[in-house]
Design an enzyme around this catalytic site. Structure first.
Site, PDB file in Angstrom:
ATOM      1  N   GLY A  19       0.678  -1.338   0.104  1.00 27.90           N
ATOM      2  CA  GLY A  19       0.095   0.041  -0.147  1.00 27.90           C
ATOM      3  C   GLY A  19       0.958   1.208   0.049  1.00 27.90           C
ATOM      4  N   ALA A  20       2.047   1.190  -0.914  1.00 28.01           N
ATOM      5  CA  ALA A  20       2.818   2.272  -0.659  1.00 28.01           C
ATOM      6  C   ALA A  20       2.621   3.569  -1.744  1.00 28.01           C
ATOM      7  CB  ALA A  20       4.317   1.577  -0.800  1.00 28.01           C
ATOM      8  N   ASN A  21       1.651   3.254  -2.580  1.00 26.20           N
ATOM      9  CA  ASN A  21       1.374   4.680  -3.476  1.00 26.20           C
ATOM     10  C   ASN A  21       0.800   5.915  -3.165  1.00 26.20           C
ATOM     11  OD1 ASN A  21      -1.228   2.696  -3.395  1.00 26.20           O
ATOM     12  ND2 ASN A  21      -1.893   4.594  -4.232  1.00 26.20           N
ATOM     13  N   THR A  22       0.361   5.703  -1.709  1.00 20.04           N
ATOM     14  CA  THR A  22      -0.132   7.106  -1.023  1.00 20.04           C
ATOM     15  C   THR A  22      -0.149   7.064   0.342  1.00 20.04           C
ATOM     16  OG1 THR A  22      -2.178   8.481  -1.475  1.00 20.04           O
ATOM     17  CG2 THR A  22      -2.480   5.975  -0.840  1.00 20.04           C
ATOM     18  N   GLY A  23      -0.238   8.389   0.968  1.00 19.09           N
ATOM     19  CA  GLY A  23      -0.375   8.474   2.216  1.00 19.09           C
ATOM     20  C   GLY A  23       0.748   7.891   3.180  1.00 19.09           C
ATOM     21  N   SER A  51      -3.670  -0.037  14.370  1.00 20.99           N
ATOM     22  CA  SER A  51      -4.614   1.510  14.821  1.00 20.99           C
ATOM     23  C   SER A  51      -4.766   1.701  16.200  1.00 20.99           C
ATOM     24  CB  SER A  51      -5.405   1.310  14.035  1.00 20.99           C
ATOM     25  OG  SER A  51      -6.577   2.326  14.124  1.00 20.99           O
ATOM     26  N   GLY A  96       1.986   4.837   3.681  1.00 23.17           N
ATOM     27  CA  GLY A  96       2.780   3.988   3.090  1.00 23.17           C
ATOM     28  C   GLY A  96       3.752   4.527   2.164  1.00 23.17           C
ATOM     29  N   TYR A 105     -13.473  -2.823  10.883  1.00 23.85           N
ATOM     30  CA  TYR A 105     -12.294  -2.200  10.863  1.00 23.85           C
ATOM     31  C   TYR A 105     -11.314  -2.466  12.316  1.00 23.85           C
ATOM     32  CZ  TYR A 105      -8.335   1.328  10.594  1.00 23.85           C
ATOM     33  OH  TYR A 105      -7.209   1.780  10.515  1.00 23.85           O
TER      34      TYR A 105
END
Length: 299
Positions: A4-8, A133, A10, A158
């Site tokens: 999940g490293a394409n945004t935010g 989280s 990550g 979640y």
């Protein structure tokens, strides 16, 4: 490797590691977004080495395919950061028949880690970092209805998945320690990060995430750059030990630079950890071969 490293968070985690000399693999569901993220990192760090890997954690077929690709391309792996996560506002079932949030946040990372773990086991100092989280404190794992077939609330889904992340980390830590291998398992959480994570959430959540409101919500939300520091510390701090948990300190753990923090009593329930592990192996078909869990005293 960071999922999940394409945004935010990550992306910021990957960027920081690349800027400090790591060869980084961005494992993302969308190949085009992964490539764009890799370009952004190399633009800011021209000497960095950034690669991409297509991985959809909600699909066991994708998980297996990505693991095979990683194993073919890389004989060793120093660091695996299970960062990717999400939540569906409405109940959804994956192609494998799993509730989508539980599949993406727990079952997918569990399976992928198991399939590539041997690439870490012989590397001194290697780590598996799983991002949880603060919401895990409100979570329970309903073993009678893991996939919410009796009724769905996105918050419960979640929180259950984030509690599962910690239970997975602690059980993996015991198994690695009992096997006497150099790899350790660590957990982290980013606090409340202002990212795209809430883009599918109800309007109040989306409003709180807006960068334009950062002057009003600074006490509640922090930038992805600061939020990423927890996973980075868990990944590279030489003082970190297996089974530890890092995140913003303070009573609420919303914001701040990372420190070692405590997780909920439920996350330390060793009987539940083992039950979740066994159920995860059954559901994913991925069986870990690294030792046996060390003897524990029931919580």
């Amino acid at each position: 490797m960071i999922t999940g490293a394409n945004t935010g968070v990550g992306f910021e985690t990957a960027k920081l590691l690349a800027e400090h000399g790591a060869t980084v693999i961005l494992a993302c569901r969308n190949a085009d977004k992964a490539a764009a993220a890799a370009d952004r990192i190399t633009a800011s760090a021209p000497d960095s080495t950034v690669r991409t890997l297509q991985l959809d954690l909600a699909s066991l077929a994708s998980v297996r395919g990505a693991a095979e690709q990683l194993r073919a391309d890389h004989p060793r792996l120093d660091l695996l950061i299970n960062n990717a996560g999400g939540v569906r506002p409405r109940h959804a079932v994956t192609e494998d028949g799993f509730e989508s949030t539980f599949a993406t946040n727990h079952l997918g990372p569990f399976a992928f880690t198991g399939l590539v773990l041997d690439r870490l086991l012989t590397v001194p100092g290697s780590r598996v970092v799983t991002v949880s989280s603060i919401g895990h404190r409100r979570g329970t794992v309903d073993f009678e209805d893991l996939h919410f077939t009796r009724g769905y609330r996105y918050t419960h889904a979640y929180f259950q998945s984030k509690l599962a992340n910690l239970m997975f980390t602690y059980e993996l830590h015991r198994r690695l320690a009992s096997a006497g291998v150099p790899t350790v398992a660590v957990a982290a959480h980013p606090g409340n990060a202002r990212t795209e994570f809430g883009r599918e959430m109800p309007l109040p959540v989306r409003v709180m995430m807006r960068p334009q409101l950062r002057m009003l919500t600074w006490w509640l939300m922090q930038s992805p750059q600061v939020a990423a520091l927890a996973a980075v510390r868990a990944a590279v701090d030489p003082g970190v030990r297996g089974g530890e948990y890092y995140g913003p300190p303070g009573r609420a753990q919303f914001t701040g630079h990372p420190a070692r923090v405590q997780s909920s009593a439920r996350s330390h329930d060793t009987a539940a950890q083992r039950r979740l592990w066994q159920e995860s192996e059954r559901l994913t078909g991925v069986t870990y071969t690294v030792g046996e869990p060390a003897p524990v005293t029931p919580s």
